[in-house]
Design an enzyme around this catalytic site. Structure first.
Site, short mmCIF file in Angstrom:
data_model
loop_
_atom_site.label_atom_id
_atom_site.label_comp_id
_atom_site.label_asym_id
_atom_site.label_seq_id
_atom_site.Cartn_x
_atom_site.Cartn_y
_atom_site.Cartn_z
N ASP A 144 -27.64 27.43 -29.70
CA ASP A 144 -26.82 26.47 -30.44
C ASP A 144 -25.66 27.12 -31.19
OD1 ASP A 144 -29.28 27.42 -31.87
OD2 ASP A 144 -28.18 26.62 -33.60
N GLY A 186 -32.49 26.20 -32.32
CA GLY A 186 -32.40 25.97 -33.76
C GLY A 186 -33.52 26.74 -34.45
N LYS A 192 -37.38 37.07 -33.86
CA LYS A 192 -38.79 37.36 -33.56
C LYS A 192 -39.71 36.49 -34.42
CE LYS A 192 -37.92 41.71 -34.57
NZ LYS A 192 -36.45 41.73 -34.60
N GLY A 193 -39.33 36.37 -35.73
CA GLY A 193 -40.15 35.59 -36.65
C GLY A 193 -40.35 34.17 -36.17
N GLY A 235 -37.23 41.83 -41.67
CA GLY A 235 -37.04 40.55 -42.35
C GLY A 235 -37.14 39.48 -41.29
N HIS A 236 -38.27 38.80 -41.24
CA HIS A 236 -38.49 37.79 -40.21
C HIS A 236 -38.51 36.42 -40.87
CE1 HIS A 236 -40.59 41.02 -37.51
NE2 HIS A 236 -39.36 41.32 -37.83
N GLN A 267 -38.04 45.44 -36.08
CA GLN A 267 -36.86 46.13 -35.58
C GLN A 267 -36.70 45.80 -34.09
OE1 GLN A 267 -39.11 48.33 -37.74
NE2 GLN A 267 -37.97 47.05 -39.15
N LYS A 288 -30.98 31.24 -30.28
CA LYS A 288 -29.67 30.94 -30.86
C LYS A 288 -28.62 30.43 -29.87
CE LYS A 288 -29.85 33.12 -35.19
NZ LYS A 288 -29.18 33.90 -36.20
N ASP A 333 -33.27 41.35 -35.53
CA ASP A 333 -32.89 40.01 -35.98
C ASP A 333 -32.64 39.04 -34.82
OD1 ASP A 333 -32.98 41.05 -38.59
OD2 ASP A 333 -30.93 41.79 -38.40
N GLU A 334 -33.35 39.25 -33.74
CA GLU A 334 -33.18 38.38 -32.56
C GLU A 334 -33.80 37.01 -32.77
OE1 GLU A 334 -34.52 41.41 -32.50
OE2 GLU A 334 -33.33 42.67 -31.16
P1 GDP Z 1 -36.07 38.56 -36.72
O1 GDP Z 1 -35.86 39.73 -37.63
O2 GDP Z 1 -35.99 38.94 -35.28
O3 GDP Z 1 -37.31 37.78 -37.03
O4 GDP Z 1 -34.85 37.59 -36.99
P2 GDP Z 1 -34.30 37.13 -38.44
O5 GDP Z 1 -35.28 36.15 -38.97
O6 GDP Z 1 -33.93 38.29 -39.26
O7 GDP Z 1 -32.93 36.45 -38.03
C1 GDP Z 1 -32.89 35.37 -37.18
C2 GDP Z 1 -32.29 34.17 -37.93
O8 GDP Z 1 -31.92 33.18 -36.99
C3 GDP Z 1 -33.27 33.50 -38.86
O9 GDP Z 1 -32.57 32.99 -39.96
C4 GDP Z 1 -33.84 32.37 -38.01
O10 GDP Z 1 -34.30 31.28 -38.75
C5 GDP Z 1 -32.64 31.98 -37.21
N1 GDP Z 1 -32.92 31.44 -35.87
C6 GDP Z 1 -33.90 31.78 -35.00
N2 GDP Z 1 -33.74 31.12 -33.85
C7 GDP Z 1 -32.66 30.34 -34.00
C8 GDP Z 1 -31.96 29.45 -33.14
O11 GDP Z 1 -32.30 29.23 -32.00
N3 GDP Z 1 -30.83 28.84 -33.65
C9 GDP Z 1 -30.40 29.07 -34.91
N4 GDP Z 1 -29.30 28.45 -35.30
N5 GDP Z 1 -31.02 29.92 -35.74
C10 GDP Z 1 -32.12 30.55 -35.29
P1 IMO Z 2 -36.05 43.07 -38.09
O1 IMO Z 2 -37.53 43.29 -37.84
C1 IMO Z 2 -32.08 44.84 -38.09
C2 IMO Z 2 -31.77 49.02 -39.26
C3 IMO Z 2 -31.07 49.38 -40.56
C4 IMO Z 2 -30.49 50.72 -40.20
C5 IMO Z 2 -31.58 51.33 -39.32
C6 IMO Z 2 -32.50 52.29 -40.06
O2 IMO Z 2 -35.75 42.05 -39.11
O3 IMO Z 2 -35.35 42.87 -36.79
P2 IMO Z 2 -34.45 51.94 -41.84
O4 IMO Z 2 -34.42 51.35 -43.20
O5 IMO Z 2 -35.39 51.28 -40.89
O6 IMO Z 2 -34.63 53.45 -41.85
O7 IMO Z 2 -32.95 51.71 -41.27
O8 IMO Z 2 -32.33 50.26 -38.82
N1 IMO Z 2 -32.89 48.07 -39.38
C7 IMO Z 2 -32.83 46.80 -38.96
N2 IMO Z 2 -31.81 46.11 -38.44
N3 IMO Z 2 -33.29 44.26 -38.21
C8 IMO Z 2 -34.33 44.96 -38.72
O9 IMO Z 2 -35.58 44.47 -38.74
C9 IMO Z 2 -34.11 46.27 -39.16
N4 IMO Z 2 -34.90 47.23 -39.72
C10 IMO Z 2 -34.14 48.32 -39.84
O10 IMO Z 2 -30.08 48.43 -40.87
O11 IMO Z 2 -29.35 50.56 -39.40
MG MG Z 3 -34.73 40.30 -39.28
#
Ligand code: GDP
Ligand code: IMO
Ligand code: MG
Length: 436
Positions: free
Chosen positions: A335, A417, A15-16, A39-40, A223, A333, A12-13
């Site tokens: 901000d 953002g 990446k999306g 979940g991106h 991940q 992130k 959840d860094e």
């Molecule tokens: P991913 O799994 O690495 O793609 O990340 P996620 O989408 O699960 O979680 C990142 C969240 O942070 C998403 O809701 C993005 O829209 C949001 N996001 C990404 N970059 C930024 C940023 O620079 N600032 C803020 N406030 N939100 C961001």
């Molecule tokens: P993105 O691509 C954050 C975590 C789960 C659990 C562990 C194993 O959005 O960054 P699994 O269902 O894969 O066997 O669960 O990995 N996990 C994630 N945590 N972001 C993800 O994907 C994740 N995909 C799996 O919460 O701890």
């Molecule tokens: Mg994610």
């Protein structure tokens, strides 16, 4: 040109967002591991997209997307997502979406087994997404998995379901769950596989040909490094290899054809699910954790679970940089930290009063770690939407430079953002070169 994008922390860094931004300059975006546990999130003007199985490039109508051989694909989830994306106005056709014939299928019994496995672990549970990811990879390694290409033959599909279900049911029933029926599973899966048929492609060959004709390819990791089954905080990991080597295997691309590796790093850390998290903000820092969770919207995009929040961990991120060979980093992130008086960064680990210099292999040891923090002054000003480094407050610039020095890798992009244009691209960075 082939660039891999990899999460450097626990997922959840952002990446999306970064893939969506970069996709503009690429022709093909391919996933190489994982499944719909990812979940991106991508925001484009008023529209919000959450990509689980599909590469984030799908939002760009002129890009081709690939689901690589290293993935595990739940056919039901696949079509739910395709239909949802179509509803959001995106055209999804077999011309622009290719699914590897060698990818493995997630079957309904994998989901059931994910549940029983978590139940069996009790207090030691992993906190998985319960999507059947682990059990599907177990079957793959156990050489009984069902690949997309196998499923295209109805006899093979039926035979494999019957054989695998016999074993799966033993465990399912042992845990007091009702047994699953092969006929029912077959009747559910067979039509979905038929619908999948036109998308099925020899994707590694497709990518090799694309590279030969100078197409630019982006490999989208799901991940993250610390969830990698080999290098992460085992056993609290996912069952695939998100790290750079995994991209080569999971997309079927020779390692020396990969041009560069981009690490995605958040200005702080989060984790969903169980497992060690040395810099986690615990009870004494609950207010800060809540503030970050709310400002950063740190709730799982798949499971909606509140994400655990913690300070930036330079030891863990250095480890990720070393493992993946990051050429550049996208720092996301910034901000979210705008309102903090003080920002802590973990610069070292101590165990029993002794400084350690490598990332411990054993999760139990990781729990004993005392992070050594350096404290930086917060900038207490709005950075959201900033597009030039020079326009950032001096203290924010200092924070970014400090992180880059700590990791030992350039920061080529700063995200300010969730939207595409809320981004700073650093001049003369490796990253800027990829953007041209
Ligand atoms: P991913 O799994 O690495 O793609 O990340 P996620 O989408 O699960 O979680 C990142 C969240 O942070 C998403 O809701 C993005 O829209 C949001 N996001 C990404 N970059 C930024 C940023 O620079 N600032 C803020 N406030 N939100 C961001
Ligand atoms: P993105 O691509 C954050 C975590 C789960 C659990 C562990 C194993 O959005 O960054 P699994 O269902 O894969 O066997 O669960 O990995 N996990 C994630 N945590 N972001 C993800 O994907 C994740 N995909 C799996 O919460 O701890
Ligand atoms: Mg994610």
């Amino acid at each position: 040109m082939i660039i891999v994008i990899i999460g450097a922390q626990w997922g959840d860094e952002g990446k999306g967002k970064v893939v969506d931004l970069l996709a503009d300059r690429f022709d093909i975006v391919s996933r190489y591991q994982g499944g719909h546990n990812a979940g991106h999130s991508v925001y484009v003007q008023e529209k919000a997209f959450v990509l689980r199985l599909l590469p984030s490039g799908i939002i760009h109508p002129d890009k081709t997307c690939v689901l690589g051989n290293g993935m595990v694909i739940d056919p039901k989830a696949f079509f739910e997502e395709v239909d949802q994306i179509k509803e959001q106005g995106i055209e999804v056709t077999p011309e622009r979406l290719k699914v590897s014939s060698r990818a493995h299928l997630i079957m309904p019994y994998h989901r059931a087994l994910d549940h029983t496995s978590e139940e069996r672990l009790g207090n030691e549970k992993i906190g998985t997404t319960l999507r059947g990811i682990g059990p599907a990879y177990e079957d793959k390694a156990g050489r009984r998995g069902i690949r997309v290409s196998d499923a295209l033959s109805s006899e093979v599909l039926r035979m494999r379901i019957e054989r695998n279900l016999e074993e799966a049911n033993r465990i399912i029933v042992l845990f007091g769950q009702p047994p699953l029926y092969a006929d029912q599973i077959y009747d559910e899966i067979a039509p979905l596989v038929e619908r999948l048929r036109p998308f099925v492609t020899e994707t590694s060959h497709f990518l090799a040909e694309a590279r030969k004709s100078n197409k630019k390819i982006l490999l989208e990791g799901a991940q993250a490094t610390l969830l990698d089954v080999d290098h992460g905080t085992y056993p609290y990991v996912t069952s695939s290899n998100p790290t750079a080597g995994g991209a080569s295997v999971g997309a079927g691309i020779p390692p020396h054809h990969i041009t560069g590796v981009l690490g995605i790093v958040r200005t702080y850390a989060t984790r969903v699910g169980e497992g060690p998290f040395p810099t986690e903000m615990l009870e004494d820092e609950e207010t800060t954790a809540n503030l970050i969770r709310e400002r950063g919207n740190e709730y799982g995009s798949v499971t909606k679970r509140p994400r655990r929040c913690g300070w930036f961990d330079a030891v863990a991120t250095r480890y990720a940089a070393e493992l993946n060979g990051f050429d550049s980093i996208a720092l996301t992130k910034l901000d979210v930290l705008d309102t903090l008086d003080e920002i802590k960064v973990c610069v070292g680990y101590e165990v029993d009063g002794r400084r350690i210099h490598t990332f411990p292999a054993v999760s139990h040891d990781l729990r004993k770690i005392k992070p050594v923090y350096e404290s930086l002054e917060g900038w207490k000003a709005d950075t959201i939407g900033t597009t030039e480094f020079k326009d950032l407050p001096e203290l924010a610039q200092r924070y970014v430079r400090f992180l880059s020095d700590q990791i030992g890798v350039e920061i080529g992009l700063i995200s300010t953002g969730p939207e595409r244009d809320q981004t700073i691209i650093l001049k003369d960075s490796v990253m800027e070169g990829w953007f041209k």
